[in-house]
Write an enzyme that holds these catalytic residues in place. Structure first.
Site, PDB file in Angstrom:
ATOM      1  N   ARG A  70       0.835  -1.208   0.000  1.00 35.01           N
ATOM      2  CA  ARG A  70       0.000   0.000   0.000  1.00 35.01           C
ATOM      3  C   ARG A  70       0.865   1.253   0.000  1.00 35.01           C
ATOM      4  NH1 ARG A  70      -4.583   0.208   4.410  1.00 35.01           N
ATOM      5  NH2 ARG A  70      -2.833   0.743   5.755  1.00 35.01           N
ATOM      6  N   LYS A 123      -2.762   6.348   1.324  1.00 34.69           N
ATOM      7  CA  LYS A 123      -2.600   6.785   2.714  1.00 34.69           C
ATOM      8  C   LYS A 123      -1.617   7.943   2.764  1.00 34.69           C
ATOM      9  CE  LYS A 123      -2.454   4.567   7.244  1.00 34.69           C
ATOM     10  NZ  LYS A 123      -3.703   5.168   7.737  1.00 34.69           N
ATOM     11  N   GLU A 130     -16.543   6.070   5.000  1.00 28.00           N
ATOM     12  CA  GLU A 130     -15.727   5.514   6.070  1.00 28.00           C
ATOM     13  C   GLU A 130     -15.620   6.521   7.202  1.00 28.00           C
ATOM     14  OE1 GLU A 130     -11.537   4.839   5.424  1.00 28.00           O
ATOM     15  OE2 GLU A 130     -11.440   6.312   3.826  1.00 28.00           O
TER      16      GLU A 130
HETATM   17  N1  PLP Z   1      -9.411   4.225   6.739  1.00 26.83           N
HETATM   18  C1  PLP Z   1      -8.612   5.225   7.125  1.00 26.83           C
HETATM   19  C2  PLP Z   1      -8.946   6.595   6.694  1.00 26.83           C
HETATM   20  C3  PLP Z   1      -7.477   4.929   7.900  1.00 26.83           C
HETATM   21  O1  PLP Z   1      -6.662   5.902   8.308  1.00 26.83           O
HETATM   22  C4  PLP Z   1      -7.200   3.604   8.273  1.00 26.83           C
HETATM   23  C5  PLP Z   1      -5.994   3.266   9.034  1.00 26.83           C
HETATM   24  O2  PLP Z   1      -5.017   2.809   8.525  1.00 26.83           O
HETATM   25  C6  PLP Z   1      -8.078   2.610   7.855  1.00 26.83           C
HETATM   26  C7  PLP Z   1      -9.180   2.951   7.091  1.00 26.83           C
HETATM   27  C8  PLP Z   1      -7.845   1.185   8.210  1.00 26.83           C
HETATM   28  O3  PLP Z   1      -6.857   0.604   7.419  1.00 26.83           O
HETATM   29  P1  PLP Z   1      -6.011  -0.621   7.946  1.00 26.83           P
HETATM   30  O4  PLP Z   1      -6.984  -1.671   8.332  1.00 26.83           O
HETATM   31  O5  PLP Z   1      -5.189  -1.029   6.792  1.00 26.83           O
HETATM   32  O6  PLP Z   1      -5.230  -0.126   9.106  1.00 26.83           O
HETATM   33  C1  COI Z   2      -4.063   3.187  11.485  1.00 25.50           C
HETATM   34  O1  COI Z   2      -5.038   2.535  11.816  1.00 25.50           O
HETATM   35  O2  COI Z   2      -2.935   2.692  11.402  1.00 25.50           O
HETATM   36  C2  COI Z   2      -4.187   4.587  11.146  1.00 25.50           C
HETATM   37  O3  COI Z   2      -3.370   5.053  10.425  1.00 25.50           O
HETATM   38  C3  COI Z   2      -5.322   5.326  11.702  1.00 25.50           C
HETATM   39  C4  COI Z   2      -4.991   6.640  12.334  1.00 25.50           C
HETATM   40  C5  COI Z   2      -4.056   6.552  13.500  1.00 25.50           C
HETATM   41  C6  COI Z   2      -4.613   7.671  11.353  1.00 25.50           C
END
Ligand code: PLP
Ligand code: COI
Length: 336
Positions: free
Chosen positions: A79, A181, A217
């Site tokens: 990612r 991200k 989300e």
């Molecule tokens: N959506 C947003 C906006 C986020 O910042 C995060 C955190 O990483 C997620 C979703 C969840 O992603 P992940 O499950 O890969 O941590």
């Molecule tokens: C995560 O879940 O790792 C995130 O990046 C969410 C938040 C701390 C920005």
């Protein structure tokens, strides 16, 4: 070191070592661990002016036998490279990314919280454009760093449901950067997030930016709902972050819990189809949503005080795998 493992929130606690590597003249240096937690970068760095940066988030989990698990770390590496591609930043070889993460966890091993506390070591990889510049151009150099900090629950309450509020701001544009991200998405979410906090909600929920009729989300996590027919439903949209936790839950809901799974539309005016709802992500883990404040009403899902049974099962399955108590699907866990 005195850490109250049982009462950690989501705050920065300095750990001794972080990884640092520089990309210059077309290649990465070898990378090194350092004790210095301050970055020294050019004042014209593109990361500072034009948001040319990306970050990741993953966790290290202490198992019952004392060993340490990483959960799907290669997905974070991939990612970050998708983010880098979109923002014209240097790619990080997957092995370099994983090596850096493992080195940082090993070097700060005593900060990986004990098994049974529920706390984890949060790992934050960061890629930023640095070096001389002032026009809107990709940076000439890149800095990749990985630091870590022990954390507990992201949303106060943990497995106790909390409430969220629908925002009338957008966090990302339909063809913008919502699916990668990058810091800019989070800068855009600060003001709506503050509004939500001021009104005593955990965070806001963003709607699809084109029609504002569907849930996208949460500012820091993906959304899922469980229908009366026992379906696991999660929004499908090009402007949400493809959550590694969400894709893991889609798999576990289908293959371990026997639910029908749907990536599709979650219409704001059809919330009564859902008996449970939650926010999911690395930091959020699974945070049950008690209720959602929409523009004209407050919708309660299962309960404002108790986690629903399906959400609880998903939580047990996911965290069981992460902490090494439940057998993981192939390739999901790497030992440090
Ligand atoms: N959506 C947003 C906006 C986020 O910042 C995060 C955190 O990483 C997620 C979703 C969840 O992603 P992940 O499950 O890969 O941590
Ligand atoms: C995560 O879940 O790792 C995130 O990046 C969410 C938040 C701390 C920005």
């Amino acid at each position: 070191m005195m850490i109250d493992w049982d009462n950690l929130g989501f705050n920065y606690i300095k750990t001794p070592y972080r990884y640092l590597s520089i990309w210059k003249d077309g290649e990465w240096d070898e990378g090194t661990l350092t004790e210095d937690n301050t970055l020294h970068i050019h004042e014209g760095s593109a990361a500072l002016h034009y948001g040319q940066q990306s970050f990741e988030g993953l966790k290290a989990y202490r198992c019952k036998d004392g060993s340490i698990n990483l959960f799907r770390v290669e997905e974070n590496a991939r990612r970050m490279n998708r983010s880098a591609e979109r923002l014209l930043m240097a790619q990080i070889p997957e092995e370099k990314f994983i090596h850096a993460v493992k080195e940082v966890v090993k070097a700060n091993e005593e900060y990986v919280p004990p098994y049974g506390t529920g706390a984890t070591l949060y790992i934050r990889p960061l890629l930023i454009g640095i070096g001389e510049g002032v026009g809107v151009n990709p940076a000439p150099e890149y800095l990749f760093t990985v630091f870590c900090t022990p954390v507990g629950a992201y949303f106060k309450g943990g497995l106790t449901p909390t409430n969220f509020i629908v925002s009338d701001y957008d966090r990302a544009a339909p063809q913008g950067t919502g699916a990668i991200k990058v810091g800019g998405n989070y800068a855009a979410s600060l003001y709506p997030g503050q509004e939500a906090h001021d009104r005593h909600f955990s965070d806001c929920i963003y709607l699809d930016p084109a029609t504002h009729t569907k849930i996208e989300e949460v500012g820091s996590a993906n959304f899922f709902g469980i229908t009366k027919e026992n379906q696991f439903v999660t929004p499908l949209s090009p402007s949400i972050l493809p959550s590694i936790t969400k894709y893991s839950l889609l798999y576990l809901a289908e293959h371990r819990l026997g639910l029908e799974v749907i990536e599709g539309d979650v219409y704001l005016d059809q919330l009564d189809q859902y008996t449970e709802a939650g926010a999911c992500g690395t930091a959020a883990v699974i945070s049950p949503i008690g209720g959602i404040q929409t523009f004209d009403s407050f919708h309660v899902f299962y309960s404002e005080t108790e986690v629903g049974p399906v959400t609880q099962k998903l939580y047990d399955e996911l965290t069981g795998i992460q902490f090494g108590d439940v057998e993981a699907p192939e390739g999901w866990i790497q030992k440090v």
